[in-house]
Design a protein around this motif. Structure first.
Motif, PDB file in Angstrom:
ATOM      1  N   GLU A 307       0.816  -1.225   0.000  1.00 54.25           N
ATOM      2  CA  GLU A 307       0.000   0.000   0.000  1.00 54.25           C
ATOM      3  C   GLU A 307       0.849   1.276   0.000  1.00 54.25           C
ATOM      4  O   GLU A 307       0.422   2.315   0.482  1.00 54.25           O
ATOM      5  N   VAL A 308       2.038   1.215  -0.555  1.00 58.62           N
ATOM      6  CA  VAL A 308       2.917   2.375  -0.508  1.00 58.62           C
ATOM      7  C   VAL A 308       2.451   3.481  -1.445  1.00 58.62           C
ATOM      8  O   VAL A 308       2.577   4.674  -1.138  1.00 58.62           O
ATOM      9  N   ALA A 309       1.887   3.136  -2.600  1.00 54.17           N
ATOM     10  CA  ALA A 309       1.516   4.144  -3.595  1.00 54.17           C
ATOM     11  C   ALA A 309       0.394   5.047  -3.108  1.00 54.17           C
ATOM     12  O   ALA A 309       0.342   6.234  -3.448  1.00 54.17           O
ATOM     13  N   LEU A 312       1.378   8.440  -1.354  1.00 54.84           N
ATOM     14  CA  LEU A 312       2.278   9.377  -2.019  1.00 54.84           C
ATOM     15  C   LEU A 312       1.514  10.200  -3.042  1.00 54.84           C
ATOM     16  O   LEU A 312       0.579   9.707  -3.681  1.00 54.84           O
ATOM     17  N   ASP A 313       1.947  11.451  -3.233  1.00 54.33           N
ATOM     18  CA  ASP A 313       1.355  12.238  -4.310  1.00 54.33           C
ATOM     19  C   ASP A 313       1.918  11.723  -5.640  1.00 54.33           C
ATOM     20  O   ASP A 313       2.837  10.889  -5.675  1.00 54.33           O
ATOM     21  N   ALA A 314       1.386  12.215  -6.742  1.00 55.62           N
ATOM     22  CA  ALA A 314       1.749  11.697  -8.065  1.00 55.62           C
ATOM     23  C   ALA A 314       3.241  11.856  -8.354  1.00 55.62           C
ATOM     24  O   ALA A 314       3.865  10.973  -8.960  1.00 55.62           O
ATOM     25  N   VAL A 315       3.828  12.981  -7.903  1.00 58.13           N
ATOM     26  CA  VAL A 315       5.245  13.240  -8.184  1.00 58.13           C
ATOM     27  C   VAL A 315       6.125  12.238  -7.450  1.00 58.13           C
ATOM     28  O   VAL A 315       7.022  11.622  -8.032  1.00 58.13           O
ATOM     29  N   ARG A 316       5.864  12.067  -6.153  1.00 57.89           N
ATOM     30  CA  ARG A 316       6.678  11.130  -5.373  1.00 57.89           C
ATOM     31  C   ARG A 316       6.417   9.684  -5.801  1.00 57.89           C
ATOM     32  O   ARG A 316       7.320   8.844  -5.755  1.00 57.89           O
ATOM     33  N   ARG A 317       5.180   9.385  -6.188  1.00 55.56           N
ATOM     34  CA  ARG A 317       4.874   8.025  -6.644  1.00 55.56           C
ATOM     35  C   ARG A 317       5.683   7.701  -7.901  1.00 55.56           C
ATOM     36  O   ARG A 317       6.284   6.629  -8.006  1.00 55.56           O
ATOM     37  N   ALA A 318       5.720   8.635  -8.834  1.00 58.68           N
ATOM     38  CA  ALA A 318       6.502   8.433 -10.058  1.00 58.68           C
ATOM     39  C   ALA A 318       7.988   8.304  -9.728  1.00 58.68           C
ATOM     40  O   ALA A 318       8.698   7.479 -10.321  1.00 58.68           O
ATOM     41  N   ALA A 319       8.446   9.102  -8.750  1.00 61.29           N
ATOM     42  CA  ALA A 319       9.856   9.035  -8.356  1.00 61.29           C
ATOM     43  C   ALA A 319      10.194   7.680  -7.749  1.00 61.29           C
ATOM     44  O   ALA A 319      11.256   7.109  -8.011  1.00 61.29           O
ATOM     45  N   LEU A 320       9.271   7.155  -6.939  1.00 62.77           N
ATOM     46  CA  LEU A 320       9.490   5.838  -6.349  1.00 62.77           C
ATOM     47  C   LEU A 320       9.589   4.774  -7.430  1.00 62.77           C
ATOM     48  O   LEU A 320      10.510   3.943  -7.432  1.00 62.77           O
ATOM     49  N   PHE A 321       8.658   4.800  -8.372  1.00 63.64           N
ATOM     50  CA  PHE A 321       8.680   3.800  -9.438  1.00 63.64           C
ATOM     51  C   PHE A 321       9.946   3.924 -10.284  1.00 63.64           C
ATOM     52  O   PHE A 321      10.520   2.914 -10.700  1.00 63.64           O
ATOM     53  N   LEU A 340      -3.048   3.520  -9.739  1.00 69.16           N
ATOM     54  CA  LEU A 340      -1.926   3.864  -8.870  1.00 69.16           C
ATOM     55  C   LEU A 340      -0.586   3.459  -9.469  1.00 69.16           C
ATOM     56  O   LEU A 340       0.458   3.984  -9.090  1.00 69.16           O
ATOM     57  N   PHE A 341      -0.621   2.516 -10.418  1.00 70.71           N
ATOM     58  CA  PHE A 341       0.614   1.988 -10.992  1.00 70.71           C
ATOM     59  C   PHE A 341       0.757   2.319 -12.477  1.00 70.71           C
ATOM     60  O   PHE A 341       1.587   1.734 -13.170  1.00 70.71           O
ATOM     61  N   ALA A 342      -0.044   3.253 -12.944  1.00 77.82           N
ATOM     62  CA  ALA A 342      -0.061   3.563 -14.375  1.00 77.82           C
ATOM     63  C   ALA A 342       1.317   3.960 -14.894  1.00 77.82           C
ATOM     64  O   ALA A 342       1.675   3.642 -16.035  1.00 77.82           O
ATOM     65  N   GLU A 343       2.106   4.664 -14.059  1.00 80.93           N
ATOM     66  CA  GLU A 343       3.436   5.110 -14.509  1.00 80.93           C
ATOM     67  C   GLU A 343       4.361   3.939 -14.843  1.00 80.93           C
ATOM     68  O   GLU A 343       5.322   4.101 -15.594  1.00 80.93           O
ATOM     69  N   ASN A 366      -3.574  -5.843 -17.567  1.00 78.82           N
ATOM     70  CA  ASN A 366      -2.690  -4.824 -18.135  1.00 78.82           C
ATOM     71  C   ASN A 366      -2.914  -3.522 -17.397  1.00 78.82           C
ATOM     72  O   ASN A 366      -4.045  -3.182 -17.043  1.00 78.82           O
ATOM     73  N   LEU A 367      -1.844  -2.784 -17.173  1.00 81.00           N
ATOM     74  CA  LEU A 367      -1.977  -1.482 -16.524  1.00 81.00           C
ATOM     75  C   LEU A 367      -2.462  -0.450 -17.543  1.00 81.00           C
ATOM     76  O   LEU A 367      -2.148  -0.552 -18.737  1.00 81.00           O
ATOM     77  N   PRO A 368      -3.208   0.566 -17.090  1.00 78.97           N
ATOM     78  CA  PRO A 368      -3.723   1.582 -18.020  1.00 78.97           C
ATOM     79  C   PRO A 368      -2.592   2.399 -18.621  1.00 78.97           C
ATOM     80  O   PRO A 368      -1.543   2.537 -18.061  1.00 78.97           O
TER      81      PRO A 368
END
Length: 368
Positions: A307-309, A312-321, A340-343, A366-368
């Motif tokens: 449940e980490v995503a 996080l806001d979108a910027v930090r989520r993308a940075a994590l990925f 949540l995993f689209a990136e 498949n992810l969006p």
């Protein structure tokens, strides 16, 4: 793509929590697992955590993991590079058994095959709860660097438990204490040394990285001036017997260590940071740990990010990925929805978990 020796290519569960039977073919990419709360997402991560030493992601007893109402015991089977690993517990068992390549093995041997790091929602209060939680968190990080840390911890706990029994029974004969205190001191010096070495590696990994997550200054602290060398510990334990007897337990030793963290950019203790900053510091340490292990072993550890995503806001989520992908780690991530995993896109395998008549059902998506 993860190194072939450091990722799970085949995962099978039998009667584990909500999963009666599950088999996953994995290719080393991050695994995005989504579904409604209670569907059984975290149960997959917990099953994977059984492939490492210790009590796993949730610290549960072996009997708690068996699927109900059958209570037939449970089994986790995995192919990790050239190694076949099996972990299981029979009905009513208080611990799990391990086989590696068809041969019985101690839990500590798991840490020599696979390194693993995890982060769960229960850890969000790490910086504001008691020292015990931070100590467990630190020791989990240490295990990645020193698989033998688990054996030292077990030896220390066993000797301390026997010493505490003497203290509660008000035994005064020094001869009863000496051997136990020597065992505690030998194992205690190893625990303290391992912890400090791990903190040094984490500090180095943070300093060398370009990351969107904050840097934490880390320190190992004690409630008193505890010596960390074997001879010093023997002396301190002998000197403290009278005080310990009054308390009914050992008051000196590495079992009282604490992990202190300072948000470097603000020179602010982690306990005084906002909830979001505390979470970011946790993620920063997990990523630093993964980078350090990758540098030491030439391959990143497996990451379990529950449940980490969602936090996080979108910027930090993308940075994590981005950081997980750059590491080349096989990461198991959970969340309520695929968005949540689209990136991650095609860079990840995606699984949807649904609950149907008390069973968890897993389907590839498949992810969006």
């Amino acid at each position: 793509m993860a190194d072939p020796g450091q990722f799970i290519s085949d995962l099978r569960l039998s009667h584990f929590r909500s999963h009666r039977a599950l088999r996953l073919a994995l290719d080393g990419r991050p695994v995005a697992i989504f579904g409604a709360n209670g569907a059984g997402k975290t149960n997959i991560l917990e099953a994977v955590s059984m492939l490492s030493p210790g009590r796993g992601l949730r610290g549960a007893g072996a009997e708690e993991m068996a699927r109900r109402p059958e209570a037939l015991g449970w089994k986790v089977h995995a192919q990790i590079g050239d190694h076949e690993v099996e972990c299981w517990a029979e009905p009513g068992a208080t611990g799990r058994q391990v086989k590696i390549d068809g041969k019985s093995a101690p839990q500590a041997a798991l840490g020599r095959i696979l390194r693993m790091v995890w982060l769960t929602p229960a850890m969000d209060r790490l910086w504001v709860e008691g020292a015990e939680g931070r100590r467990r968190f630190l020791d989990r990080l240490v295990l990645g660097f020193e698989p033998g840390h688990a054996e030292a911890a077990l030896a220390y706990e066993r000797a301390m438990r026997d010493r505490n029994r003497l203290l509660r029974d008000e035994v005064t004969d020094a001869r009863w204490y000496s051997a136990l205190e020597a065992q505690m001191a030998t194992a205690g010096e190893m625990l303290a040394t391992n912890r400090r070495r791990a903190l040094a590696r984490l500090t180095e990994a943070q300093a060398d990285a370009t990351t969107a997550f904050p840097v934490a200054e880390l320190a190992l602290t004690y409630p008193d001036d505890m010596p960390e060398d074997e001879a010093g510990l023997i002396g301190a334990l002998a000197e403290g017997r009278r005080r310990d007897m009054a308390a009914g337990r050992s008051l000196t030793g590495p079992h009282r260590a604490d992990l202190a963290a300072l948000y470097s950019a603000k020179a602010q203790p982690a306990a005084q940071c906002s909830t979001g900053e505390q979470k970011a510091l946790l993620i920063s340490l997990v990523l630093a740990n993964a980078r350090a292990l990758a540098a030491d072993r030439g391959a990143p550890p497996i990451l379990l990010l529950d449940e980490v995503a969602a936090h996080l806001d979108a910027v930090r989520r993308a940075a994590l990925f981005d950081e997980v992908t750059a590491l080349g780690a096989q990461a198991f991530l959970t969340g309520t929805g695929p968005e949540l995993f689209a990136e991650l896109g095609s860079g990840a395998q995606a699984l949807e978990v649904i609950e149907a008549e008390g069973l968890s059902v897993v389907q590839e998506r498949n992810l969006p």
